[in-house]
Design a protein around this motif. Structure first.
Motif, PDB file in Angstrom:
ATOM      1  N   MET A 109       0.938  -1.022   0.096  1.00 42.12           N
ATOM      2  CA  MET A 109      -0.003  -0.039   0.140  1.00 42.12           C
ATOM      3  C   MET A 109       0.938   1.229   0.014  1.00 42.12           C
ATOM      4  O   MET A 109       1.965   1.455   0.816  1.00 42.12           O
ATOM      5  N   ASN A 110       0.558   2.143  -0.785  1.00 36.36           N
ATOM      6  CA  ASN A 110       1.276   3.421  -0.916  1.00 36.36           C
ATOM      7  C   ASN A 110       0.751   4.414   0.143  1.00 36.36           C
ATOM      8  O   ASN A 110      -0.633   4.945  -0.077  1.00 36.36           O
ATOM      9  N   ILE A 111       1.516   4.506   1.161  1.00 38.38           N
ATOM     10  CA  ILE A 111       1.069   5.473   2.381  1.00 38.38           C
ATOM     11  C   ILE A 111       0.591   6.885   1.774  1.00 38.38           C
ATOM     12  O   ILE A 111      -0.388   7.459   2.345  1.00 38.38           O
ATOM     13  N   GLU A 112       1.351   7.495   1.033  1.00 37.28           N
ATOM     14  CA  GLU A 112       1.172   8.864   0.504  1.00 37.28           C
ATOM     15  C   GLU A 112      -0.044   9.075   0.033  1.00 37.28           C
ATOM     16  O   GLU A 112      -0.775   9.841  -0.115  1.00 37.28           O
ATOM     17  N   LYS A 113      -0.489   7.826  -1.072  1.00 29.81           N
ATOM     18  CA  LYS A 113      -1.635   8.037  -1.830  1.00 29.81           C
ATOM     19  C   LYS A 113      -2.687   8.011  -0.757  1.00 29.81           C
ATOM     20  O   LYS A 113      -3.857   8.571  -1.172  1.00 29.81           O
ATOM     21  N   ASP A 145       1.458   5.311  10.243  1.00 31.06           N
ATOM     22  CA  ASP A 145       1.068   4.455   8.780  1.00 31.06           C
ATOM     23  C   ASP A 145       0.238   3.479   9.341  1.00 31.06           C
ATOM     24  O   ASP A 145      -0.466   3.160   8.256  1.00 31.06           O
ATOM     25  N   LYS A 146       0.333   2.759  10.191  1.00 27.80           N
ATOM     26  CA  LYS A 146      -0.424   1.760  10.886  1.00 27.80           C
ATOM     27  C   LYS A 146      -2.184   2.187  10.726  1.00 27.80           C
ATOM     28  O   LYS A 146      -2.918   1.885  10.269  1.00 27.80           O
ATOM     29  N   SER A 206       0.743  -3.333   5.943  1.00 22.83           N
ATOM     30  CA  SER A 206       1.146  -3.539   4.475  1.00 22.83           C
ATOM     31  C   SER A 206       2.586  -2.657   4.568  1.00 22.83           C
ATOM     32  O   SER A 206       3.027  -1.728   5.285  1.00 22.83           O
ATOM     33  N   THR A 207       3.526  -3.229   3.699  1.00 20.02           N
ATOM     34  CA  THR A 207       4.655  -2.447   3.534  1.00 20.02           C
ATOM     35  C   THR A 207       5.100  -2.380   2.025  1.00 20.02           C
ATOM     36  O   THR A 207       4.965  -3.369   1.210  1.00 20.02           O
ATOM     37  N   GLU A 208       5.139  -0.846   1.532  1.00 19.31           N
ATOM     38  CA  GLU A 208       5.290  -0.830  -0.100  1.00 19.31           C
ATOM     39  C   GLU A 208       6.354  -1.570  -0.541  1.00 19.31           C
ATOM     40  O   GLU A 208       7.520  -1.958  -0.138  1.00 19.31           O
ATOM     41  N   HIS A 209       5.883  -2.064  -1.755  1.00 20.14           N
ATOM     42  CA  HIS A 209       6.795  -3.017  -2.483  1.00 20.14           C
ATOM     43  C   HIS A 209       7.160  -4.544  -2.126  1.00 20.14           C
ATOM     44  O   HIS A 209       7.744  -5.065  -2.742  1.00 20.14           O
TER      45      HIS A 209
END
Length: 539
Positions: free
Chosen positions: A315-319, A338-339, A384-387
Motif C-alpha cells: 500500500m502506498n501510504i502517501e496515496k 502509517d498503521k 502493509s509494506t510498500e513494494h
C-alpha cells in the motif's frame, strides 16, 4: 490417518454398504436397469475417489469390477449367480483393504489374485460372446478363513443442519437451567443436592463440548472453491499467481464459516487486483514472475485467526493520506501513524483505485468486509509494506453460542467479561486509586492504565472502600477494567439484543443469569476504544 484419507475411507465404506444392498436386490431383480445403473455409478465413484487419493490397488481392482457392469449396461452380459457371488466377495475384499493399509500384503494377496482372475474370466467369456451362468466353474471364494468378513460398523453418519441447530438450542437451554440450579443450590446447600448439582454441571459441560465439536467445520471446506476463483481471475487480469493454503484443518463454527465466505472472497479479489503486479513488472523489480497469495488459518487461545498474505506492491501510504485528506477524513496538519492510515481503507467509500473496473474501484467492499466480520464477532486489521506486500488478519471467536465469562457487578448491574480476554484479576484499595496518576496504577511492578467502568457505563463513580480490577488484553497491551465486585466464572449463553440496541457497540450480547436477571456481555476492545475516543475528544 489424515482428515482427507479419513473422509475418503468413510465415504468408500458407505458406497460398499450401498452396493451390497443393491446386489441383494439385483439377485431377485436381475433385469432391473435402474439397479444396474446404480451399481455401475457407485463403482465408478469408488474408482474415481480412490484414483484421486492415489490408492492404485483399489483403483485397478474396482476398474475391473466396474467393467463387468459396463458390459451388463450395454446388454452384452446378463446378471447371473456367478456375477453376484463374485461381486459380493469383491466388496468384502475391498472393505478389508479400506479398513487396513489399502495395500496388498501376504494376508490378502491370495484372495486378491483369485478374485481378479475370476473377474477377468467373466470379461473374457463376454468378449467371446458367451454368457456366464450358474453352471460355469469359476473359483468363487467362500471359505471363512480366507474371505474378509466385514464388521457391521458405521464410521459416520450425515445429520441435517436443522437437527444440529435444534441440539445447540437445547444445549444452551441446559446451560441456562444449570446456572439456575447452581443458584438454588447455594441458597439451599444440602449435601445431596450439592453433589447432584456438581455432577450435573460436569455432564452438561461435556455435552456442551461435544455439541460444539459436531458443529465445527474444517476451514478447508470453505477454501476449496477459492482455488478456482483465484485461477480464473488471475487469467482474466493476465497475472501469474500461486495460491497456497496453510492450516486449513483448523475448525470453525459452521455459523461463523457461513458469514465468512463473502469477506474472504473480496479480500482475495483485492489481493489479485490491487496487490499482485503483472509478471513483467515483477521481473523489473527483481521479483519472481509468479505472485504468491497465502491463506493461513491457526488457533491461538480462544480465537481462530485467518491471514491473507500477498507479496505484491503493498500500500502506498502517501496515496492513502492524499485520498483521506481529499475525502475530509483527516486534515493536512494531522499527525497519523502509517498503521492508522492503513486502517482507513475500511472507511465506507474509501478507494485509491485510479479507475473503476469490474473487480474494484467503486469504494465499496472493504467497509462491508469489516461490517460482515463484526457481525460474526470478529475483528479485521491490515498491515502493509510498500513494494513487499500486504497481510490482512481476521480474528474470530471459535463459537458464537456459549462463552466462558467473568461475571462482574458495576453500580449494582451485572455484566459478563469474556474469559478469553482476561489476563488476571486484582483487588485494589481506594488509596491506590487516589495515588494513581492519569488513571494509571502499578500492579505487580507493572504500570497498567485502567478504565473505571462506573464512569464508562453509568457516567458517575460512587465512592467505595475497595474495588476489583480485571486486567484484559488489548492487542499486545494490558489494560485494567475497574469493577465493584467480581462474582466469579460464568458460562454465558449469548443472546442477541435486537435491532433497537444496535447502537450499543460496547455490548456484544446478553445472557440470562441463574436468578433470572439479565447480564450484558461486554466487548472489552470496544469499551477501551470508546474510552480512548472520549479522552481524545476532551483534549
Amino acid at each position: 490417518m489424515n482428515p482427507f484419507e479419513a473422509k475418503y475411507t468413510s465415504e468408500a465404506l458407505e458406497l460398499l454398504a450401498d452396493l451390497e444392498k443393491l446386489m441383494l436386490l439385483l439377485e431377485t431383480h436381475p433385469d432391473d436397469a435402474s439397479l444396474i445403473q446404480q451399481v455401475f455409478r457407485n463403482l465408478h465413484t469408488l474408482k474415481g475417489n480412490s484414483a484421486m487419493m492415489g490408492f492404485r490397488t483399489i483403483t485397478d481392482f474396482t476398474h475391473h469390477l466396474e467393467a463387468i457392469y459396463e458390459l451388463v449396461r450395454a446388454g452384452k452380459l446378463k446378471i447371473s449367480a456367478a456375477i453376484i457371488n463374485i461381486t459380493l466377495a469383491s466388496l468384502d475384499h475391498l472393505s478389508g483393504l479400506l479398513n487396513g493399509d489399502k495395500q496388498i500384503g501376504d494376508s490378502n494377496k491370495h484372495l486378491h489374485d483369485i478374485l481378479t482372475n475370476d473377474i477377468v474370466t467373466i470379461l473374457d467369456y463376454s468378449n467371446e460372446g458367451q454368457a456366464v451362468s450358474k453352471g460355469e466353474q469359476l473359483t468363487i471364494v467362500t471359505d471363512d478363513a480366507t474371505i474378509y468378513k466385514r464388521k457391521p460398523a458405521i464410521p459416520g453418519i450425515r445429520v441435517p443442519v436443522e437437527r444440529l441447530d435444534t441440539m445447540m438450542s437445547l444445549v444452551t437451554e441446559l446451560i441456562t437451567l444449570q446456572a439456575k440450579l447452581n443458584v438454588l443450590t447455594s441458597e439451599h446447600p444440602q449435601p445431596d443436592l450439592v453433589a447432584a448439582a456438581e455432577s450435573l454441571e460436569k455432564i452438561s459441560t461435556r455435552i456442551r463440548d461435544n455439541a460444539f465439536s459436531m458443529c465445527m467445520v474444517p476451514v478447508e471446506n470453505m477454501v476449496t472453491p477459492f482455488h478456482r476463483m483465484v485461477r480464473d481471475l488471475a487469467a482474466e487480469l493476465h497475472k501469474e499467481i500461486d495460491f497456497v493454503t496453510e492450516g486449513t484443518e483448523t475448525e470453525l463454527d459452521k455459523n461463523i464459516m457461513e458469514g465468512l465466505q463473502d469477506p474472504l472472497m473480496h479480500l482475495l479479489r483485492n489481493s489479485i487486483d490491487h496487490g499482485i503486479e503483472e509478471p513483467a513488472l515483477r521481473q523489473q523489480t527483481g521479483k519472481p514472475r509468479h505472485g504468491r497469495i497465502v491463506l493461513k488459518a491457526y488457533c491461538a487461545g480462544a480465537h481462530v485467526y485467518l491471514e491473507i498474505q500477498d507479496d505484491g506492491k503493498g500500500m502506498n501510504i502517501e496515496k492513502i493520506r492524499r485520498t483521506a485528506i481529499k475525502n475530509g477524513l483527516i486534515d493536512e496538519s494531522d499527525v497519523i501513524s502509517d498503521k492508522e492510515l492503513q486502517q482507513l481503507v475500511f472507511v465506507p467509500g474509501f478507494s485509491t483505485a485510479d479507475q473503476i473496473t469490474e473487480t474494484s474501484g467503486r469504494g465499496v467492499g472493504m467497509d462491508v468486509v469489516k461490517r460482515r466480520i463484526a457481525d460474526i464477532k470478529g475483528r479485521v486489521s491490515i498491515h502493509s509494506t510498500e513494494h513487499e506486500g500486504t497481510t490482512v488478519i481476521i480474528q474470530l471467536p471459535i463459537t458464537l453460542s456459549i462463552i466462558d465469562g467473568l461475571l462482574v457487578k458495576v453500580n449494582g448491574a451485572d455484566y459478563v467479561i469474556p474469559l478469553s480476554a482476561v489476563d488476571i484479576c486484582h483487588e485494589v484499595s481506594s488509596v491506590q486509586l487516589m495515588n494513581g496518576f492519569a488513571q494509571v496504577m502499578v500492579i505487580d511492578k507493572e504500570t497498567i492504565p485502567f478504565i473505571n467502568l462506573q464512569e464508562e457505563l453509568v457516567g458517575v463513580s460512587a465512592a467505595r472502600q475497595s474495588h476489583e480490577i480485571v486486567i484484559v488484553h488489548y492487542g499486545e497491551k494490558k489494560i485494567g477494567l475497574l469493577v465493584d465486585i467480581i462474582a466469579g466464572k460464568f458460562q454465558a449463553v449469548l443472546k442477541p439484543l435486537g435491532r433497537y440496541f444496535n447502537h450499543l457497540d460496547i455490548v456484544s450480547g446478553a445472557t440470562i443469569l441463574g436468578d433470572g436477571n439479565i447480564a450484558l456481555v461486554l466487548d472489552t476492545n470496544k469499551v477501551i476504544v470508546q474510552s480512548l475516543n472520549k479522552k481524545s475528544k476532551a483534549i
